[in-house]
Enzyme design. Structure first.
Site, PDB file in Angstrom:
ATOM      1  N   GLY A 129      72.468 154.676  89.584  1.00  0.00           N
ATOM      2  CA  GLY A 129      72.375 154.045  90.889  1.00  0.00           C
ATOM      3  C   GLY A 129      72.765 154.953  92.041  1.00  0.00           C
ATOM      4  O   GLY A 129      72.544 154.613  93.196  1.00  0.00           O
ATOM      5  N   CYS A 159      47.103 131.795  88.002  1.00  0.00           N
ATOM      6  CA  CYS A 159      46.089 132.836  88.213  1.00  0.00           C
ATOM      7  C   CYS A 159      44.690 132.241  88.018  1.00  0.00           C
ATOM      8  O   CYS A 159      44.408 131.614  86.993  1.00  0.00           O
ATOM      9  CB  CYS A 159      46.299 133.996  87.254  1.00  0.00           C
ATOM     10  SG  CYS A 159      44.969 135.231  87.347  1.00  0.00           S
ATOM     11  N   CYS A 167      43.068 134.337  84.806  1.00  0.00           N
ATOM     12  CA  CYS A 167      43.561 134.241  83.424  1.00  0.00           C
ATOM     13  C   CYS A 167      44.446 133.021  83.212  1.00  0.00           C
ATOM     14  O   CYS A 167      44.907 132.780  82.102  1.00  0.00           O
ATOM     15  CB  CYS A 167      44.320 135.512  83.040  1.00  0.00           C
ATOM     16  SG  CYS A 167      45.985 135.596  83.724  1.00  0.00           S
ATOM     17  N   CYS A 178      46.507 137.411  89.379  1.00  0.00           N
ATOM     18  CA  CYS A 178      47.604 138.279  88.946  1.00  0.00           C
ATOM     19  C   CYS A 178      47.579 139.587  89.733  1.00  0.00           C
ATOM     20  O   CYS A 178      46.528 140.194  89.913  1.00  0.00           O
ATOM     21  CB  CYS A 178      47.460 138.641  87.473  1.00  0.00           C
ATOM     22  SG  CYS A 178      47.688 137.273  86.347  1.00  0.00           S
ATOM     23  N   CYS A 204      46.478 140.841  83.400  1.00  0.00           N
ATOM     24  CA  CYS A 204      45.452 139.817  83.584  1.00  0.00           C
ATOM     25  C   CYS A 204      44.255 140.081  82.653  1.00  0.00           C
ATOM     26  O   CYS A 204      43.757 139.171  81.986  1.00  0.00           O
ATOM     27  CB  CYS A 204      45.004 139.826  85.044  1.00  0.00           C
ATOM     28  SG  CYS A 204      44.038 138.387  85.545  1.00  0.00           S
TER      29      CYS A 204
END
Lengths: 209, 312, 371
Positions: free
Chosen positions: B41, B250, B253, B275, B281
């Protein structure tokens, strides 16, 4: 070019990597992988040979990662012409006059106190040294338990040749996180890493007290 | 010697080293990357180079990828979750040209995934590395513009300013309005910018089995999250972290779980939800999943700006 | 059915093919050659070399041609190429005191040892469009040769002030490792050597505006153009195996030394201070702007209060590079629809909350709608 010729080393220097671009990348990726997964042991491909007391793994890590921007400290047992000449020729890394000047160090065993290396500052902790320690053996199980970033829960770990006092010293050196020292352990062609974030605990052996 | 294109590497752009960068630059970036992994980090400053693509267009991610990639890697590049957006195509072309590596659009087949603004929906594995392109690596920058100050805050773990900033949002809006680049804390220490991924993706970063690397070229910083590392999105007990959700699924899909893009389909504001992760997808459609295929009409808006009489 | 804005190789290739056509323009017109750019657009070449941080007139000319005359784009091309060049080491510092001077002026003294040399300059031209150039005018008549050559010795004006102790001393610490902006990222507060490297690469327009702002009172520092000189200097390099310097090139540079007032402090008596600018080629406006900004950025070191943008080193240094700035401003062209979607979700939710709270106020008997 007579001036340049006069600088030709008087000792024979062994070849470094055959394909420096590809070989450096492979070694780096192995180091990256073990640094990201403390205690995980990787076997490095044989891309360069042992140089005297410099183990194959430490030789290859030096070839891959050091250069004129990384002052290098070698412990007394490694300060021999065969090794210094080889590393100077292939990497250009200057030899540090003391451990506190080094950004990278190679030790043959726990020869030099970790307290002598740079730990960086709170503002710039990345200046803490990377210390490569050659040890007789590494194992994925053993008296040590590792935890911290990169370790999924806890992991067992074993290192030959490092006394209990070494681990206490390491803990003290890294107590001021983010300041600290990052370790790469080499045994022959095997490596493992213990970045400063890794917590190492020693199993108390039963009946020891 | 060092840096010269070698016969053993695949055929790449003449006159340039494998993956464009010279070996000395790669070593510098590799050392910075190792320190980034060792201090999760924390943003490691590095000597970022000008790349042949503009700053702000992924030069940090490109430099990180160029330094880690090898001939055996398979690279996937996504932008907004999709492999076929122009910038993703362009970066993939760059690596195909300069490194000659195999590329893929399939998340599961990639060993390195360079991304801008998304984490794939499919969980990443331990043998994969995800490289994020980062425009602004400093999570505190928009509260404190001075590097000298933010560096001190990170050094001393003095993050009060960030919590105050978030709490002011709650006071003003009743919630934290930051929808993307939502700040996280890594291993209970450094506050980190996750790059402009939607906060929907933040939970995927927590204890991810894959190594996560972040490259900010213009700002000259590299940072990392090792595998299996705690990544916590900042929040408050009375305002816990939440992610985006949709009433729609979606249209292609039928997924109810993925991050959706909204596409305007006509001049009356009808919208199609699909998506954002194009590979996810496609994989679902290949497996027989199907969406409605239908756009959604625009919702009538009845908020304050409407004439008073029409308010319901 | 759904067709998103998709790129793909074909679209990118077609775009680049169109770009190449536009660059060439009407093929009935002769193609520009690099020698023409080098010779006749030499100030563009100089600027591209300066901000591109690479002294190579041929590559700069190529970059200008390839960029269709877009100077910032040409600078970017040169910088990206520069990335791939190996480093042999650092040259010895150039000695501008030993310059083969072609232009040298001082605004602080009527005359100075070595004299004022106007050299080639726009300064006293009347800015009248010269239509003979449009008609492919004849070559200019040769300039008469001076009766006497310029003096060998051309001491810097600031050194003349130095003898009286009227200007601050400047000495370099030769033993100290010099910061390298290419290999390291800036750290704040930045030392002067780092600041000067940053300004030398900095965008001329940005520095011009900042320098100008100091003249208008935003961090005023009472500048005088102590000396501006332009000419050729030798670049020397000491190869490790030789141990002594050898000359490897001769380059043109422009140097500006500003002389600025300083009131003095309890420790330092009143004396003049300096601002410094240096560029490749002949980039006088840039060198002067750089010197003004350099002096402004010394505010902290000289105990002045920091009140104006030009004195704020993080503000100036973080935004001076036009390769960075141009890239980041223009990256807004890239798709951001994932982030925008996230904002849409948030704004809709905020508006919904307001709607519901308004509805609840109208009809307090109703329970709040479920989220």
């Amino acid at each position: 070019m007579t001036a340049a010729l006069s600088l030709t080393p008087t000792i024979d220097i062994e070849p470094g990597f055959i394909d420096p671009v590809r070989d450096s990348q492979m070694i780096f990726r192995a180091v990256l992988d073990v640094m990201a997964r403390p205690g995980q042991i990787a076997t490095l491909p044989a891309l360069a040979e042992r140089q005297d007391r410099l183990a194959p793994a430490s030789t290859m890590i030096c070839l891959a990662l050091i250069d004129h921007e990384t002052p290098l400290w070698l412990d007394e047992s490694l300060m021999i012409p065969g090794i210094t000449g080889y590393l100077r020729f292939h990497t250009g890394a200057p030899l540090a006059s003391s451990p506190s000047q080094a950004s990278v160090a190679v030790l043959d065993g726990p020869s030099t106190s970790l307290t002598r290396f740079k730990t960086g500052s709170d503002a710039y902790p990345e200046n803490g040294a990377t210390v490569i320690i050659q040890v007789p053996g590494l194992s994925a199980s053993g008296p040590l338990t590792l935890s911290g970033p990169g370790v999924d829960g806890e992991a067992g770990f074993g290192v030959e040749g490092l006394p209990d006092s070494f681990w206490k010293e390491r803990e003290a050196v890294n107590a001021g996180f983010p300041r600290g020292v990052d370790l790469i352990l080499c045994a022959g062609d095997k490596i493992a890493a213990l970045p400063r974030t890794t917590r190492v605990s020693l199993h108390e052996v039963e009946g020891d007290q | 010697m060092d840096g010269t294109p070698n016969a053993a590497t695949p055929e790449t752009l003449a006159g340039y080293n494998f993956a464009y960068l010279d070996e000395q630059t790669k070593r510098m970036i590799r050392r910075a990357t190792l320190k980034a992994v060792a201090i999760p980090g924390y943003q490691v400053p590095f000597g970022s180079r000008e790349m042949p693509l503009p700053y702000g267009w992924g030069t940090g991610g490109i430099q990180v990828t160029a330094s880690i990639i090898g001939v055996e890697d398979t690279l996937k590049v996504i932008d907004q979750g999709a492999d076929d957006t122009t910038n993703a195509v362009n970066i993939r072309r760059f690596f195909a040209k300069t490194a000659g590596v195999a590329t893929t659009e399939k998340t599961a087949e990639a060993s390195i995934i360079q991304t801008r603004h998304r984490i794939p929906e499919e969980p990443l594995r331990a043998d994969q590395i995800i490289v994020y392109q980062v425009p602004q690596p400093e999570p505190l920058r928009f509260i404190e513009p001075r590097e000298a100050e933010t560096r001190k805050m990170h050094a001393l773990s003095e993050y009060g300013i960030m919590h105050v900033g978030l709490y002011e949002e709650i006071a003003h809006f009743g919630r934290i309005t930051q929808g993307y680049n939502y700040p996280v804390q890594v291993d209970d220490r450094y506050i980190m910018a996750p790059s402009p991924i939607p906060k929907f993706d933040n939970p995927k970063m927590d204890h991810m089995p894959a190594l996560q690397l972040f490259g900010a070229g213009r700002e000259k910083r590299i940072y990392a999250v090792p595998p299996h590392t705690k990544v916590k999105s900042l929040d408050f007990e009375d305002h816990p972290f939440t992610i985006e959700s949709w009433e729609q699924t979606c249209a292609l899909c039928g997924s109810e779980e993925s991050y959706l893009d909204e596409v305007i389909t006509d001049d009356r504001g009808s919208r199609l939800f699909v998506c954002s992760d194009s590979d996810y997808c496609r994989t679902r459609r290949d497996a027989g999943h199907e969406g409605s295929g239908l756009p959604v009409p625009a919702e009538p808006d009845t908020t304050a700006s409407e004439p008073a009489g029409e308010s319901s | 059915m759904y067709v998103a804005v998709k790129g793909g190789d074909a679209a990118i290739e077609n775009s680049q093919s169109l770009l190449a056509e536009e660059r060439r323009g009407d093929t009935a017109v002769d193609e520009l050659d690099l020698e023409q750019i080098k010779q006749q657009l030499s100030l563009a070449v100089d600027r591209v070399m300066t901000e591109g941080s690479l002294y190579d007139e041929d590559l700069a000319a190529l970059a200008i041609k390839q960029a269709r005359g877009d100077i910032v784009e040409a600078i970017f091309l040169l910088r990206a190429y520069r990335t791939t060049l190996p480093r042999f080491g650092a040259s010895e510092p150039i000695d501008t005191g030993d310059m083969a001077v072609r232009r040298r002026i001082s605004a602080t003294f009527k005359d100075v040892p070595g004299g004022q040399i106007l050299g080639p300059s726009f300064d006293y031209t009347h800015r009248l469009l010269d239509f003979t150039l449009a008609a492919n005018g004849e070559p200019p008549a040769p300039t008469p040769v001076a009766e006497a050559p310029v003096d060998e010795a051309m001491p810097r004006v600031t050194e003349l002030l130095n003898q009286e102790g009227l200007i601050e001393q400047e000495s370099a610490d030769d033993d100290q490792e010099v910061f390298d902006l290419t290999r390291e990222s800036m750290k704040f507060p930045a030392d002067r050597e780092a600041r000067l490297q940053n300004l030398a690469r900095g965008d001329e327009g940005f520095l011009l505006a900042l320098g100008y702002s100091t003249q208008r009172g935003w961090g005023r520092n009472h500048p005088f153009a102590g000396e501006i000189r332009m000419g050729e200097v030798a670049v020397e390099f000491t190869p490790e195996e030789l141990g002594f310097p050898i000359e490897i090139a001769e380059i043109t540079v422009t140097e500006c030394q500003m002389v600025n007032q300083f009131k003095g402090s309890s420790e330092v008596p009143p004396q003049f201070t300096r601002g410094y600018g240096l560029t490749f080629g002949h980039c006088e406006r840039k060198a002067m702007s750089m010197a003004l900004v350099d002096r402004a950025l010394r505010a902290e070191e000289l105990g002045e209060s920091i009140e104006a943008p030009a004195q704020d080193q993080e503000f100036v240094l973080a935004h001076a590079c036009n390769v960075e700035a141009s890239g980041f401003v223009q990256h807004l062209k890239l798709p951001h629809y994932v982030d925008f979607q996230s904002e849409l979700v948030t704004v809709r939710a905020l508006r919904k909350a307001i709607r519901e709270s308004a509805a609840n106020q109208e009809d307090p008997g109703m329970p709040p709608a479920a989220e």
